[in-house]
Design a protein around this motif. Structure first.
Motif, PDB file in Angstrom:
ATOM      1  N   HIS A   1       0.815 -33.262  20.230  1.00  0.00           N
ATOM      2  CA  HIS A   1      -0.339 -32.150  20.597  1.00  0.00           C
ATOM      3  C   HIS A   1      -1.559 -32.631  19.250  1.00  0.00           C
ATOM      4  O   HIS A   1      -2.560 -31.999  19.105  1.00  0.00           O
ATOM      5  CB  HIS A   1       0.165 -30.939  20.292  1.00  0.00           C
ATOM      6  CG  HIS A   1       0.811 -30.735  18.933  1.00  0.00           C
ATOM      7  ND1 HIS A   1       0.415 -29.653  18.394  1.00  0.00           N
ATOM      8  CD2 HIS A   1       2.126 -31.090  18.362  1.00  0.00           C
ATOM      9  CE1 HIS A   1       1.128 -29.439  16.987  1.00  0.00           C
ATOM     10  NE2 HIS A   1       2.238 -30.443  17.234  1.00  0.00           N
TER      11      HIS A   1
ATOM     12  N   CYS B   1      -4.446 -27.865  20.402  1.00  0.00           N
ATOM     13  CA  CYS B   1      -3.952 -26.744  21.223  1.00  0.00           C
ATOM     14  C   CYS B   1      -4.817 -25.707  21.536  1.00  0.00           C
ATOM     15  O   CYS B   1      -4.682 -25.165  22.652  1.00  0.00           O
ATOM     16  CB  CYS B   1      -2.312 -26.614  20.668  1.00  0.00           C
ATOM     17  SG  CYS B   1      -1.295 -27.676  20.599  1.00  0.00           S
TER      18      CYS B   1
ATOM     19  N   CYS C   1       1.588 -23.297  19.068  1.00  0.00           N
ATOM     20  CA  CYS C   1       0.911 -24.073  18.077  1.00  0.00           C
ATOM     21  C   CYS C   1      -0.558 -23.325  18.069  1.00  0.00           C
ATOM     22  O   CYS C   1      -1.193 -23.359  19.133  1.00  0.00           O
ATOM     23  CB  CYS C   1       1.016 -25.492  18.228  1.00  0.00           C
ATOM     24  SG  CYS C   1      -0.149 -26.243  17.217  1.00  0.00           S
TER      25      CYS C   1
ATOM     26  N   CYS D   1      -3.172 -25.057  16.476  1.00  0.00           N
ATOM     27  CA  CYS D   1      -4.057 -25.947  15.818  1.00  0.00           C
ATOM     28  C   CYS D   1      -5.114 -26.293  16.881  1.00  0.00           C
ATOM     29  O   CYS D   1      -5.328 -25.719  17.817  1.00  0.00           O
ATOM     30  CB  CYS D   1      -2.932 -27.434  15.669  1.00  0.00           C
ATOM     31  SG  CYS D   1      -2.980 -28.374  17.275  1.00  0.00           S
TER      32      CYS D   1
HETATM   33 ZN   LIG Z   1      -0.839 -28.121  18.334  1.00  0.00          ZN
END
Ligand SMILES: [Zn+2]
Length: 287
Positions: free
Chosen positions: A256, A24, A19, A21
Motif C-alpha cells: 500500500h 490508502c 491505514c 496513508c
Molecule cells: Zn496505507
C-alpha cells in the motif's frame, strides 16, 4: 495457457483496512483503484484451473471471475488445487474459504506444509485434501497439461512460526508453469528475498514473469523489514530483468506504500520505460 491475476496487492490489500496513508486514503475515496490480495489463476485447457496462492480475498476473487464459476453439477468447481509460494497469512489463509472442496490438491514447500499443519488438520475434516511437496525432485504435472518447477527464493519464515521451528532455507518459492501443448511458460514469484541464479534459470526459458512488486525502492523495503527485493535501484528486480529482454514482465503483490499504485505517479516512468507492466485485478492474458 490462460493466466488471470485475481489479486495484485500485498498482504492487507489496498487500501488496508486500518491505514490512513495518502495512497490508502485516495483508494478509499475512489481516486485510485482498490486491489485485493495477491492471487493468480492458471489453466492449460480452460477446464482445470489452479490457484497460485489462496488469499483471504479468494471468495470474492473467484466470484468475480467468470471462468471459475461452479458447475455443471451443484458442487462442481473448475478449481483443482492451490500452489502456495509461502506460508504468509495473506497467501495461505484463503484455503479456509475453499474448505469442503472435493479432491483439492495443495502444493507447497515442506516447511510451509509443516507450518500449516494445524490448519490442514481442520480442513481435512471437511474434505480430505492431498498435500504435496512442491520442491520434490522432477517437478510435478497438473491436470490440464501444465508442468511445474519450483525453486527457493527466500528463507524468511512467517512471524507466527516459533523460533525453534524456523531453521530452513526453503520458506518461499517461485514457480515456473509450462503448458505442455504450446510450450508457453510463465514464472510466478510474488515474494523474492534476493535475485538468485535459480530465478535466472526459471526465467531463461519463460515467456512471462509475474514478479514481486511489493516495494518501489530500497528505502521502502528497508522500512518494512520484510527482506524483499525492491523494484528499482542497482540491486532491484528491474535491473535483474534486463538480463531477460524477451520475457514479458508484470509486477504484482504491490504494498500500500508503493507509488506504482498511482497510474499518474512519476514512479511509473522507469518501470514502463523498462518494459514492465502494472496490471489491475482481473487482468487476463495468454502465455
Ligand atoms: Zn496505507
Amino acid at each position: 495457457m490462460r493466466v488471470v491475476l485475481l489479486g495484485t496487492a500485498a498482504g492487507g490489500g489496498f487500501p488496508q483496512w486500518n491505514c490512513a496513508c495518502a495512497l490508502c486514503a485516495a483508494a478509499r475515496d475512489g481516486k485510485l483503484p482498490s486491489r485485493t490480495q495477491d492471487c493468480v489463476a492458471v489453466t492449460g485447457n480452460a477446464r482445470d484451473w489452479w490457484l497460485l496462492n489462496a488469499s483471504p480475498d479468494v471468495r470474492v476473487q473467484v466470484a468475480a471471475t467468470t471462468a471459475l464459476r461452479p458447475g455443471p453439477g451443484p458442487r462442481d468447481t473448475p478449481v483443482r488445487g492451490v500452489l502456495l509460494t509461502d506460508a504468509e497469512p495473506h497467501h495461505a489463509t484463503g484455503l479456509t474459504a475453499l474448505r469442503g472442496a472435493a479432491d483439492l490438491k495443495v502444493y507447497a514447500p515442506r516447511p510451509v506444509l509443516a507450518a500449516l499443519a494445524p490448519a490442514r488438520a481442520v480442513l481435512d475434516r471437511y474434505a480430505p485434501w492431498q498435500w504435496a511437496d512442491s520442491l520434490a525432485d522432477g517437478g510435478f504435472v497438473l491436470a490440464g497439461g501444465l508442468v511445474v518447477t519450483a525453486r527457493p527464493v527466500g528463507d524468511r519464515p512467517p512471524a507466527y512460526v516459533p523460533p525453534s521451528r524456523r531453521p530452513d532455507d526453503r520458506w518461499t518459492v517461485a514457480y515456473r508453469v509450462e503448458d505442455l501443448a504450446t510450450g508457453g511458460a510463465f514464472v510466478y514469484a510474488p515474494r523474492v528475498a534476493a535475485w538468485t541464479p535459480a530465478l535466472d534459470d526459471l526465467l531463461e526459458t519463460a515467456d512471462c514473469a509475474v514478479l514481486d512488486g511489493t516495494f518501489f525502492d530500497a528505502d521502502d523495503a528497508d522500512d518494512a523489514g520484510t527482506g524483499q527485493l525492491p523494484v528499482t535501484g542497482p540491486g532491484g528486480s528491474l535491473a535483474a530483468l534486463a538480463r531477460h529482454p524477451g520475457v514479458r514482465r508484470i509486477y504484482t503483490h504491490l504494498d500500500h506504500t508503493n507509488p506504482l499504485l498511482d497510474p499518474d505517479s512519476t514512479a511509473r516512468a522507469p518501470v514502463s520505460g523498462a518494459g514492465a507492466e502494472v496490471l489491475m485485478d482481473g487482468a487476463g492474458f495468454v502465455v
